[in-house]
Design a protein around this motif. Structure first.
Motif, PDB file in Angstrom:
ATOM      1  N   GLU A 183       0.884  -1.206   0.021  1.00  0.00           N
ATOM      2  CA  GLU A 183       0.037   0.096  -0.107  1.00  0.00           C
ATOM      3  C   GLU A 183       0.896   1.130   0.000  1.00  0.00           C
ATOM      4  OE1 GLU A 183      -2.406  -0.930   3.536  1.00  0.00           O
ATOM      5  OE2 GLU A 183      -3.866  -1.997   2.382  1.00  0.00           O
ATOM      6  N   GLN A 186       2.068   1.776  -3.571  1.00  0.00           N
ATOM      7  CA  GLN A 186       1.297   2.558  -4.389  1.00  0.00           C
ATOM      8  C   GLN A 186       0.989   3.937  -4.320  1.00  0.00           C
ATOM      9  OE1 GLN A 186      -2.095  -0.361  -3.119  1.00  0.00           O
ATOM     10  NE2 GLN A 186      -2.562  -0.760  -5.288  1.00  0.00           N
ATOM     11  N   SER A 187       1.015   4.381  -2.883  1.00  0.00           N
ATOM     12  CA  SER A 187       0.759   5.946  -2.738  1.00  0.00           C
ATOM     13  C   SER A 187       1.941   6.767  -2.919  1.00  0.00           C
ATOM     14  CB  SER A 187       0.177   5.768  -1.271  1.00  0.00           C
ATOM     15  OG  SER A 187       1.205   5.468  -0.474  1.00  0.00           O
ATOM     16  N   LYS A 188       3.047   6.082  -2.536  1.00  0.00           N
ATOM     17  CA  LYS A 188       4.473   6.807  -2.690  1.00  0.00           C
ATOM     18  C   LYS A 188       4.896   7.059  -4.061  1.00  0.00           C
ATOM     19  CE  LYS A 188       8.069   8.896  -0.409  1.00  0.00           C
ATOM     20  NZ  LYS A 188       8.042  10.338   0.056  1.00  0.00           N
ATOM     21  N   PHE A 189       5.022   5.806  -4.584  1.00  0.00           N
ATOM     22  CA  PHE A 189       5.537   6.183  -5.940  1.00  0.00           C
ATOM     23  C   PHE A 189       4.657   5.924  -7.107  1.00  0.00           C
ATOM     24  CE2 PHE A 189       9.123   4.822  -2.985  1.00  0.00           C
ATOM     25  CZ  PHE A 189       9.856   5.822  -3.184  1.00  0.00           C
ATOM     26  N   ASN A 190       3.350   5.784  -6.682  1.00  0.00           N
ATOM     27  CA  ASN A 190       2.290   5.599  -7.806  1.00  0.00           C
ATOM     28  C   ASN A 190       2.674   4.218  -8.624  1.00  0.00           C
ATOM     29  OD1 ASN A 190      -0.146   6.483  -8.924  1.00  0.00           O
ATOM     30  ND2 ASN A 190       0.883   7.683 -10.664  1.00  0.00           N
ATOM     31  N   ASN A 192       1.666   0.837 -10.288  1.00  0.00           N
ATOM     32  CA  ASN A 192       0.461   0.017 -10.733  1.00  0.00           C
ATOM     33  C   ASN A 192       0.328  -1.254 -10.097  1.00  0.00           C
ATOM     34  OD1 ASN A 192      -2.180  -0.316 -11.855  1.00  0.00           O
ATOM     35  ND2 ASN A 192      -1.344  -0.520 -13.790  1.00  0.00           N
TER      36      ASN A 192
END
Length: 279
Positions: A183, A186-190, A192
């Motif tokens: 998670e 996903q949020s830190k480095f976008n 996929n």
């Protein structure tokens, strides 16, 4: 050379159409297929439409064309204004994208190849890992690095996110720290990352088959049996390793390595070639 049309002499095949067998399949033979594109953007779209991505090349004296191509083409080794064969260890570590790479491997002759040959301790402390991962991304993962001190030929390495998703299979036995890390990535480095928690394995395989153009790699963090052959038949590589406690090792498993080689001279004049901007 034969009536069935399977044996060919060396030659050039003209008029290859987008989406045709000759466009989308890998040829192990002395035949060059030519496609006539209306624009560079269309040519790059056709180039990326194949299921393979080992080496790719462009010849152009237009800096904008070279920059656009280098930013958008999907292959492990990029060659600009030079031949696309003869990769050299360290200078052009060899390894492809998509179906030109099998299994959780790193580029042969590259800085991470030996890391794949040992078992690393599993993730222990999430906070320490996140700090190290953030530092690695800023100093290595987001940096275009030169790989050889050669003036007539510029060589670089860089990391690119998967254009299609990485499917991660988890279950009730998966370490919660690993899910927390997913998670964060996903949020830190976008990145996929598609997390699969529910459904049977046949249902998962059906989902992957339907969304095959959206999934390029599977990370298996579940205690369920791994359907390796089924994923291989879909052309998708699978990584069964636990999350490594070493951030410099683990972060490379979520990115694709890319080597770039650029001719830096025109007729022997160093620096007279088109200048390419990499990021």
């Amino acid at each position: 050379l034969d009536e069935a049309g399977f044996l060919w002499s060396a030659g050039i095949k003209l008029g290859v159409q987008p989406g045709s067998w000759s466009h989308l399949n890998e040829w192990f033979g002395p035949v060059l297929g030519l496609m006539n594109s209306a624009s560079l953007e269309q040519a790059v779209t056709w180039q990326n439409a194949t299921s393979f991505g080992l080496t790719a090349g462009i010849s152009s004296l237009d800096e904008n064309e070279c920059n656009y191509w280098a930013a958008n083409v999907e292959a492990g080794n990029l060659y600009i204004n030079r031949g696309i064969t003869g990769a050299i260890v360290s200078r052009q570590p060899f390894g492809g994208w998509k179906q030109s790479s099998v299994g959780p491997t790193a580029k042969a002759g590259g800085p991470h190849y030996l890391e794949q040959l040992r078992v690393w301790p599993a993730l222990r402390e999430v906070d320490d890992f996140l700090e190290s991962a953030d530092l690695w991304m800023k100093s290595v993962g987001l940096v275009v690095a030169p790989t050889a001190n050669i003036t007539a030929e510029l060589n670089y390495s860089r990391y690119r996110p998967y254009s299609s998703g990485i499917l991660v299979r988890v279950d009730e036995k998966t370490d919660p720290k690993s899910i927390e890390l997913l998670e964060w990535l996903q949020s830190k480095f976008n990145l996929n990352i598609l997390i699969s928690r529910h459904g049977t394995i046949p249902e998962l395989l059906n989902q992957v088959a339907v969304e095959n153009n959206r999934i390029e790699k599977v990370r298996w963090l579940s205690s369920e049996p791994v359907p390796e052959m089924e994923f291989m038949e879909l052309g998708i590589s699978i990584d069964r390793r636990e999350i490594a406690n070493n951030a410099a090792v683990e972060m490379t498993r979520w990115l694709r390595e890319q080597s770039i080689s650029i001719t830096n001279h025109r007729y022997g004049n160093i620096g007279a070639a088109p200048q390419v901007t990499l990021n």
